[in-house]
Scaffold this motif. Structure first.
Motif, PDB file in Angstrom:
ATOM      1  N   PRO A 389       0.827  -1.223   0.000  1.00 54.78           N
ATOM      2  CA  PRO A 389       0.000   0.000   0.000  1.00 54.78           C
ATOM      3  C   PRO A 389       0.858   1.270   0.000  1.00 54.78           C
ATOM      4  O   PRO A 389       1.985   1.258   0.501  1.00 54.78           O
ATOM      5  N   CYS A 390       0.292   2.294  -0.558  1.00 54.12           N
ATOM      6  CA  CYS A 390       0.977   3.593  -0.592  1.00 54.12           C
ATOM      7  C   CYS A 390       1.124   4.121   0.833  1.00 54.12           C
ATOM      8  O   CYS A 390       0.176   4.123   1.612  1.00 54.12           O
ATOM      9  N   ILE A 391       2.321   4.552   1.178  1.00 54.03           N
ATOM     10  CA  ILE A 391       2.558   5.068   2.545  1.00 54.03           C
ATOM     11  C   ILE A 391       2.599   6.597   2.561  1.00 54.03           C
ATOM     12  O   ILE A 391       2.970   7.207   3.550  1.00 54.03           O
ATOM     13  N   ARG A 392       2.248   7.195   1.429  1.00 51.96           N
ATOM     14  CA  ARG A 392       2.199   8.660   1.293  1.00 51.96           C
ATOM     15  C   ARG A 392       3.515   9.318   1.684  1.00 51.96           C
ATOM     16  O   ARG A 392       3.549  10.335   2.376  1.00 51.96           O
ATOM     17  N   CYS A 393       4.589   8.734   1.218  1.00 51.93           N
ATOM     18  CA  CYS A 393       5.910   9.284   1.561  1.00 51.93           C
ATOM     19  C   CYS A 393       6.233  10.529   0.734  1.00 51.93           C
ATOM     20  O   CYS A 393       7.082  11.327   1.105  1.00 51.93           O
ATOM     21  N   GLY A 394       5.581  10.669  -0.434  1.00 53.18           N
ATOM     22  CA  GLY A 394       5.792  11.855  -1.268  1.00 53.18           C
ATOM     23  C   GLY A 394       7.021  11.783  -2.156  1.00 53.18           C
ATOM     24  O   GLY A 394       7.318  12.738  -2.888  1.00 53.18           O
ATOM     25  N   GLU A 395       7.738  10.652  -2.139  1.00 51.54           N
ATOM     26  CA  GLU A 395       8.940  10.524  -2.995  1.00 51.54           C
ATOM     27  C   GLU A 395       8.595  10.693  -4.465  1.00 51.54           C
ATOM     28  O   GLU A 395       9.332  11.299  -5.238  1.00 51.54           O
ATOM     29  N   CYS A 396       7.458  10.132  -4.864  1.00 52.99           N
ATOM     30  CA  CYS A 396       7.064  10.175  -6.282  1.00 52.99           C
ATOM     31  C   CYS A 396       6.873  11.620  -6.748  1.00 52.99           C
ATOM     32  O   CYS A 396       7.295  11.982  -7.848  1.00 52.99           O
ATOM     33  N   ALA A 397       6.248  12.440  -5.911  1.00 51.64           N
ATOM     34  CA  ALA A 397       6.011  13.835  -6.295  1.00 51.64           C
ATOM     35  C   ALA A 397       7.334  14.599  -6.354  1.00 51.64           C
ATOM     36  O   ALA A 397       7.500  15.502  -7.173  1.00 51.64           O
ATOM     37  N   CYS A 439       9.421   4.568  -5.846  1.00 52.64           N
ATOM     38  CA  CYS A 439       8.349   4.217  -4.910  1.00 52.64           C
ATOM     39  C   CYS A 439       8.789   3.081  -3.973  1.00 52.64           C
ATOM     40  O   CYS A 439       9.050   1.963  -4.428  1.00 52.64           O
ATOM     41  N   PRO A 440       8.855   3.328  -2.665  1.00 53.05           N
ATOM     42  CA  PRO A 440       9.285   2.261  -1.752  1.00 53.05           C
ATOM     43  C   PRO A 440       8.272   1.137  -1.638  1.00 53.05           C
ATOM     44  O   PRO A 440       8.590   0.047  -1.186  1.00 53.05           O
ATOM     45  N   SER A 441       7.034   1.397  -2.071  1.00 48.80           N
ATOM     46  CA  SER A 441       5.999   0.357  -2.013  1.00 48.80           C
ATOM     47  C   SER A 441       5.940  -0.469  -3.299  1.00 48.80           C
ATOM     48  O   SER A 441       5.066  -1.320  -3.452  1.00 48.80           O
ATOM     49  N   HIS A 442       6.864  -0.189  -4.228  1.00 50.84           N
ATOM     50  CA  HIS A 442       6.937  -0.939  -5.503  1.00 50.84           C
ATOM     51  C   HIS A 442       5.613  -0.962  -6.245  1.00 50.84           C
ATOM     52  O   HIS A 442       5.228  -1.967  -6.850  1.00 50.84           O
ATOM     53  N   PRO A 444       3.413  -0.313  -9.318  1.00 51.46           N
ATOM     54  CA  PRO A 444       3.668  -0.058 -10.760  1.00 51.46           C
ATOM     55  C   PRO A 444       2.842   1.139 -11.235  1.00 51.46           C
ATOM     56  O   PRO A 444       1.865   0.993 -11.970  1.00 51.46           O
ATOM     57  N   LEU A 445       3.247   2.312 -10.788  1.00 51.12           N
ATOM     58  CA  LEU A 445       2.425   3.513 -10.976  1.00 51.12           C
ATOM     59  C   LEU A 445       2.114   3.786 -12.454  1.00 51.12           C
ATOM     60  O   LEU A 445       0.979   4.103 -12.813  1.00 51.12           O
ATOM     61  N   VAL A 446       3.142   3.647 -13.302  1.00 58.97           N
ATOM     62  CA  VAL A 446       2.934   4.014 -14.715  1.00 58.97           C
ATOM     63  C   VAL A 446       1.878   3.113 -15.361  1.00 58.97           C
ATOM     64  O   VAL A 446       1.107   3.560 -16.205  1.00 58.97           O
TER      65      VAL A 446
HETATM   66  S1  SF4 Z   1       6.280   6.974  -3.709  1.00 59.47           S
HETATM   67 FE1  SF4 Z   1       4.857   5.284  -3.623  1.00 59.47          FE
HETATM   68  S2  SF4 Z   1       4.417   5.061  -1.457  1.00 59.47           S
HETATM   69 FE2  SF4 Z   1       5.371   7.066  -1.696  1.00 59.47          FE
HETATM   70  S3  SF4 Z   1       3.609   8.480  -1.970  1.00 59.47           S
HETATM   71 FE3  SF4 Z   1       4.262   7.855  -3.995  1.00 59.47          FE
HETATM   72  S4  SF4 Z   1       2.945   6.106  -4.467  1.00 59.47           S
HETATM   73 FE4  SF4 Z   1       2.858   6.398  -2.267  1.00 59.47          FE
END
Ligand code: SF4
Ligand code: SF4
Length: 542
Positions: A389-397, A439-442, A444-446
């Motif tokens: 699950p997404c942990i809302r770490c914000g790395e992706c943004a 993404c630390p939660s792996h 597959p966002l794309v």
């Molecule tokens: S990098 Fe992955 S885990 Fe972190 S906020 Fe984005 S989707 Fe969620």
């Protein structure tokens, strides 16, 4: 791709560049990735093996597929037209060698869907005999529209990966002025080196193509941009520009940060300008083309050749001799992999494109198409990383070069909330894969973004079809109503005419009757007069 990141999303150091006057800017996010470029740059580009059979898809570009103009059993020459453009956004395809058309049918093509698509199959005669073709001696005398038409008829599309018909990007329209034409040599994705090798070995083809494109666009300025990890390519281009006294073309080194080669990112780095959301570079008076596309344009104008081959990087951990090959369109992937010492392990993962933006190909017999810049092969990961699950770490943004909120896009794409996902500018996503990479939660966002885009396009197509059906129905109703009104009007007029003619007849009878009555009255009067005269005569006699 389980490769370590050297440093993710760090601000780019200012490059001095070739032209010290040009200031460089940074785009948001991005990644510094291990390049893996050197492996495939050890040897010069050489020709790929001519296969016995070529499979040429009718659609190798963005837009509508081409329409076949040849028949099964027909002999064709190299460069001969096989299928013509069917719509405005479409380009023709040509025979990559001489031989016989053995089939026109659906075959496996390199596409993320894994589906088959219509292809023309040519059995090679081994002679590789060209159709008659001729250069344009002085293209500078041609109108831009005539130049674009030649480029269209040669089937040239963007060779950087997107495959948009080049002639459309060379048509700014009557109301637009192109300030800067940028040739994109920033091959930012790891492993891919076909553009770097082209710049290194054949700089003049690129420069010539650039000058032709400049004329087609009537562009004021020209820039060739490449990453600062390609010093040999830079030197080669720089030498050619100086020797040919083309120093009005700026040659600019940009920092090696993924995805600098993205059109919007490159424009930002070079000019500091942002292409508007949902907009095009043309909106800010820029046009961007790939260096390979420029070389193809030069071949068409200076040699009269259509686009029937391209440079392809064949590389990866399971490729014995990674290299760059000149490949005929339609050549099976496996032919090239075998030529490069692939060990033919069916457990390998074969990717078309790079490790971040490419896609896995299940069938190694699929053909090279106009947008195949790289064939990558490595062992399939033994253990697939399970998404968490997404942990809302914000790395992706933090790393997103389009300044999106990837986790929100993911959330709404997953929930199939296609309105909300568009509110978060899904279509500004360039599918660079930076977000999924970090993404630390792996997750597959794309894949979620591609799914959402495909669904939205499908919905739009369905809506368009429904709108067209509704319009057709409304048009038919209007036509029937108009016909009914016309019929009623016709009947009304007929009735009126009838009434009028009946009225005329009645009037005629009345006047006839009146004449008879008048004649009878006159006869009566004469008779009465006669009678009265005879009566008065009798009296006088008496
Ligand atoms: S990098 Fe992955 S885990 Fe972190 S906020 Fe984005 S989707 Fe969620
Ligand atoms: S794939 Fe899209 S959302 Fe993810 S980082 Fe690239 S542009 Fe941003």
């Amino acid at each position: 791709m389980a490769r370590a990141i050297a440093a993710a999303g760090k601000a780019a150091p200012r490059s001095r560049g070739v032209n010290v006057k040009r200031r460089l800017w940074h785009f948001h996010g991005g990644l510094r990735l291990p390049g893996h470029k050197a492996e495939s740059m050890q040897e010069p580009i050489h020709a790929a093996t001519l296969p016995d059979r070529l499979t040429i898809p009718l659609q190798q570009h963005i837009g509508e597929p081409a329409e076949p103009v040849v028949e099964v059993g027909q002999r064709v020459l190299k460069g001969q037209l096989l299928a013509r453009a069917s719509e405005y956004i479409s380009v023709p395809v040509h025979a990559s060698t001489s031989g016989t058309v053995s089939a026109i049918e659906d075959r496996a093509i390199p596409h993320p869907s894994g589906l088959q698509a219509p292809c023309i199959i040519i059995d090679s005669d081994g002679q590789d005999k060209w159709i008659e073709h001729a250069p344009i001696n002085d293209y500078t005398g041609l109108e831009p529209s005539a130049l674009r038409n030649v480029i269209r008829e040669a089937g040239i599309v963007g060779l950087g990966g997107a495959g948009f018909p080049a002639f459309i990007k060379l048509n700014p329209g009557p109301d637009n002025v192109v300030d800067t034409l940028i040739l994109n040599g920033a091959e930012c994705e790891p492993y891919i080196t076909c553009d770097a090798m082209l710049m290194q070995e054949q700089p003049r083809r690129i420069i010539e193509g650039l000058l032709i494109m400049k004329q087609a666009l009537q562009a004021r300025h020209c820039i060739i941009a490449l990453e600062d990890n390609q010093p040999d390519a830079w030197q080669s281009l720089n030498d050619a520009l100086e020797e040919d006294e083309k120093t009005f073309i700026e040659l600019v080194k940009v920092p090696t940060i993924y995805p600098t080669g993205g059109e919007k990112q490159l424009i930002k780095v070079l000019t500091g300008k942002e292409v508007p959301s949902h907009g095009l570079p043309l909106d800010i008076h820029m046009v961007c083309h790939n260096v390979g596309t420029a070389a193809a344009v030069a071949d068409t104008i200076h040699e009269g050749k259509p686009l029937i081959s391209r440079y392809v990087t064949v590389t990866g951990d399971t490729v014995g001799q990674p290299c760059n090959l000149e490949v005929r369109i339609g050549t099976p992937f496996e032919t090239l992999l075998e030529q490069c010492g692939w060990r033919d392990d069916r457990n390998d993962e074969i990717i078309m494109g790079g490790p971040l933006m490419g896609f896995t190909v299940d069938n190694p017999a699929v053909p090279v198409i106009k947008t195949t810049n790289c064939i990558l092969s490595w062992p399939t990961a033994k253990e697939q990383q399970t998404p968490m699950p997404c942990i809302r770490c914000g790395e992706c943004a933090r790393v997103c070069p389009a300044q999106l909120l990837p986790q929100q896009l993911y959330w709404y794409a997953r929930a199939k909330n296609f309105d909300r996902v568009q509110d978060f500018n899904l279509f500004d996503c360039i599918e660079c894969g930076c977000c999924a990479y970090v993404c630390p939660s792996h997750i597959p966002l794309v894949q979620y973004y591609r799914f959402a885009k495909t669904e939205i396009w499908a919905q739009e197509r369905d809506k368009k079809k429904a709108d067209q059906a509704r319009e057709r129905h409304e048009f038919r109703q209007q036509r029937l109503e108009r016909k009914k009104q016309e019929e009623e009007e016709r009947k009304r007029r007929k009735k009126e005419m009838l009434k009028k003619s009946q009225g005329d007849e009645t009037d005629g009878e009345d006047s006839k009757k009146a004449a008879i009555e008048a004649a009878m009255a006159r006869a009566r009067a004469r008779r009465d007069e006669k009678n009265s005269q005879s009566q008065s005569g009798d009296k006088e006699d008496a």
